[in-house]
Design a protein around this motif. Sequence first.
Motif, mmCIF file in Angstrom:
data_model
loop_
_atom_site.group_PDB
_atom_site.id
_atom_site.type_symbol
_atom_site.label_atom_id
_atom_site.label_comp_id
_atom_site.label_asym_id
_atom_site.label_seq_id
_atom_site.Cartn_x
_atom_site.Cartn_y
_atom_site.Cartn_z
ATOM 1 N N GLY A 1 41.005 109.678 70.910
ATOM 2 C CA GLY A 1 41.093 110.758 70.278
ATOM 3 C C GLY A 1 40.302 111.406 70.158
ATOM 4 N N GLY B 1 44.443 114.812 68.694
ATOM 5 C CA GLY B 1 43.470 115.216 67.657
ATOM 6 C C GLY B 1 42.773 114.675 66.386
ATOM 7 N N TYR C 1 40.023 97.613 78.988
ATOM 8 C CA TYR C 1 41.476 98.110 79.782
ATOM 9 C C TYR C 1 42.187 96.810 81.229
ATOM 10 N N HIS D 1 42.727 105.061 62.796
ATOM 11 C CA HIS D 1 42.796 104.071 63.733
ATOM 12 C C HIS D 1 44.315 103.870 63.883
ATOM 13 N N LEU E 1 35.035 99.380 77.944
ATOM 14 C CA LEU E 1 36.049 100.773 79.003
ATOM 15 C C LEU E 1 36.701 99.139 79.554
ATOM 16 N N HIS F 1 36.032 108.781 78.389
ATOM 17 C CA HIS F 1 37.342 108.430 79.575
ATOM 18 C C HIS F 1 38.022 108.973 80.677
ATOM 19 N N TRP G 1 43.241 113.416 62.368
ATOM 20 C CA TRP G 1 43.648 114.323 60.907
ATOM 21 C C TRP G 1 42.669 114.032 59.661
ATOM 22 N N ILE H 1 40.260 100.811 71.330
ATOM 23 C CA ILE H 1 39.775 99.228 71.093
ATOM 24 C C ILE H 1 38.581 99.755 69.816
ATOM 25 N N TYR H 2 38.680 99.350 68.345
ATOM 26 C CA TYR H 2 38.551 99.804 67.569
ATOM 27 C C TYR H 2 36.626 98.989 67.353
ATOM 28 N N TYR H 3 35.661 99.247 66.300
ATOM 29 C CA TYR H 3 34.615 99.419 66.155
ATOM 30 C C TYR H 3 35.283 97.881 65.137
#
Length: 644
Positions: free
Chosen positions: A259, A289, A234, A22, A231, A266, A291, A11-13
């Motif tokens: 990532g 990995g 999920y 993202h 976490l 995780h 980008w 989940i993105y900040y």
Amino acid sequence: MSGKFYVTTPIYYVNDRPHIGHAYTTILADVLACFHRSMGDDTYFLTGTDEHGQKVENAAAKNGVTPQQHADETVVRFQELWQKLGITNDDFIRTTEARHKDVVKEILQDLYDRGEIYKAEYTGWYCVGCERYFTEKDLVEGKCPDCGREVSALKESNYFFRMSKYQEWLIDYIKSHPEFIQPAFRANETLGFLKQPLADLCISRPKSRLSWGIELPFDSDYVCYVWFDALINYISAVGYRRDDAAFARRWPASCQLIGKDILTTHSVYWPTMLKAMNVEMPGSIFAHGWWLTGNTKMSKSLGNVVNPMEMIGIVGVDAFRYFLMAEMTLGNDASFTREALMRRYNSDLANDLGNLLSRVVKLTLRAGGAIPAPGEPTGNEEEFNSAVEAAVSGMKSCLESMKLDQGIAAVLSAVRAGNRYVEQCAPWALAKNNDIAHLNTVLYTVAANLRKLAVLLAPVMPGKMAELQKALGGGDELLTIGDLLSGNCPDPAGRTVQEVAPLFPRIQEEEAPAAPCSKAEKKEKAKAAAPAPEAVELVTIDQFCKVKLKTARVVAAEKLEGADKLLKLKIDIGEAEPRPLVAGVAKYYTPEEIMGKTIVVVSNLQPATIRGAESRGMLLAAKFGKELRLVTVDGDVPAGADIG
Ligand code: MSP
């Protein structure tokens, strides 16, 4: 396939705009979800936003709004981008929603009641940027080992989760479940981390220092540590402690995408938390990995962050999704350049795929508009048909082994076989000569095969592949991969093709905006463009950049038989498998001395066989007088880090 597939993204900040990193994870999750749906699996796809913690509190303060207002404003950017990218998530969880916060509180209370959480005095160092505590020995030159920023000394009471007590269990679990942490080298990385004694996890922050978080149910002076809260999304999203039937249907997740930078949280925090809660482990945690912009890490300060919206503006949503999926080998880093994006677009999509469609549509329209039943074989069908069959049967195993790029490459190679087939058969000449029996075979073979290939690519390019199927007379009925695998595909013969605009019109290079380029790179490029002083042999930055230097960890070492100067090594450079490398250092290092060292290697050297042993790469060492010392790196740098 299990028949059930639950995939999650991190989940993105909400402290920033969404960027290509993202977008990548979310597209990858979407592609996996679409594949599984297309195979008939009971699929569920979760994404969302991480809205508590210091980063969000700081970003809100900077904008002069409350953290909740800030989160409400920023979350929309993610939701809009997902819509634009055609993301088919089943749920979007925000950690500030009551449905999540309440479950986190219950979990905290339960763990506290069962003695899994305790209060203690903490003395150590704290990194505000990473929101993490460190001991003296964790620090690198007195700074944060993760981000390199200043840390502050702290002495305060806090609550701790008894993570240490699960250390042995976790080691055994990872070893006995090779699919749990993927790729395998990330499992090894985690096991390496677990060689050190595992500390208990500080899961609280005093409100006096950070108030933006979920209040601890047993102490209102504290909020929950953002990772412990995040976490849990999920499981809170799929009914944990709320709806047992829904939870049993979804959990355990089949695949949790992350990532590589968030591996420890995780692969260590999350499984031990689940263990303490008596909840089943997810099937796999897959770390992809990064980008890079060219060869450089993307960062705001370098000004080289790729904006997904901008890329969609150039090549469209489907081609952008295609590029990201085809270009990155899952697990490794990949380089984003405008050149590579344009190359893939113009060659794979415009020249190969788009061209095959427009050829078959034009020729069929000329022949009356309906896909004919096949006539006599022309004798050229074999290569094309078997390439299509290989792509169909290979896709499932590519998915299972997370080798998406290979599955896509097989489809594209079948498309190329299709274009070769058309050229060999020259249907325009068959039409001219009135050789209808052969012409019908060619038109049918191309239409039937191309339809199958479109079905395989539909999870990657849903919009364009639906257009393609329609153009071939598919109407609104879209075939699924399940149909292909079961051979349950209605015959395309007799359907009327539709004239279509080119699916992927060629884009001229000059129409595309300049490649994202860091300020440092721009400076270097300008320097490189200037004429070099004649007397000195200089290389340009571009020439230098061709040499890919990476950190590597020596994971095996032995003497090379019959060669007293050579050692035969195995090095981990962040790829799925360790690489062999032969090095002329046996006079200076014993195998035991070199074992475990983090060294620097040229990773893109042409492979060679040295005294019968394969060698892929070259290590760097300093030679002075009769001595030789390996080039190593300062601090704890993971294997596979780019050097430049
Ligand atoms: N909020 C945490 C995740 C909590 S999950 C319970 C977080 N958020 S993040 O927004 O900073 O990052 C989200 C993801 O983006 C991470 O998986 C990270 O690896 C990924 N990426 C960030 N930059 C990236 C690239 N340049 N390339 C690919 N992915 C990268 O961490």
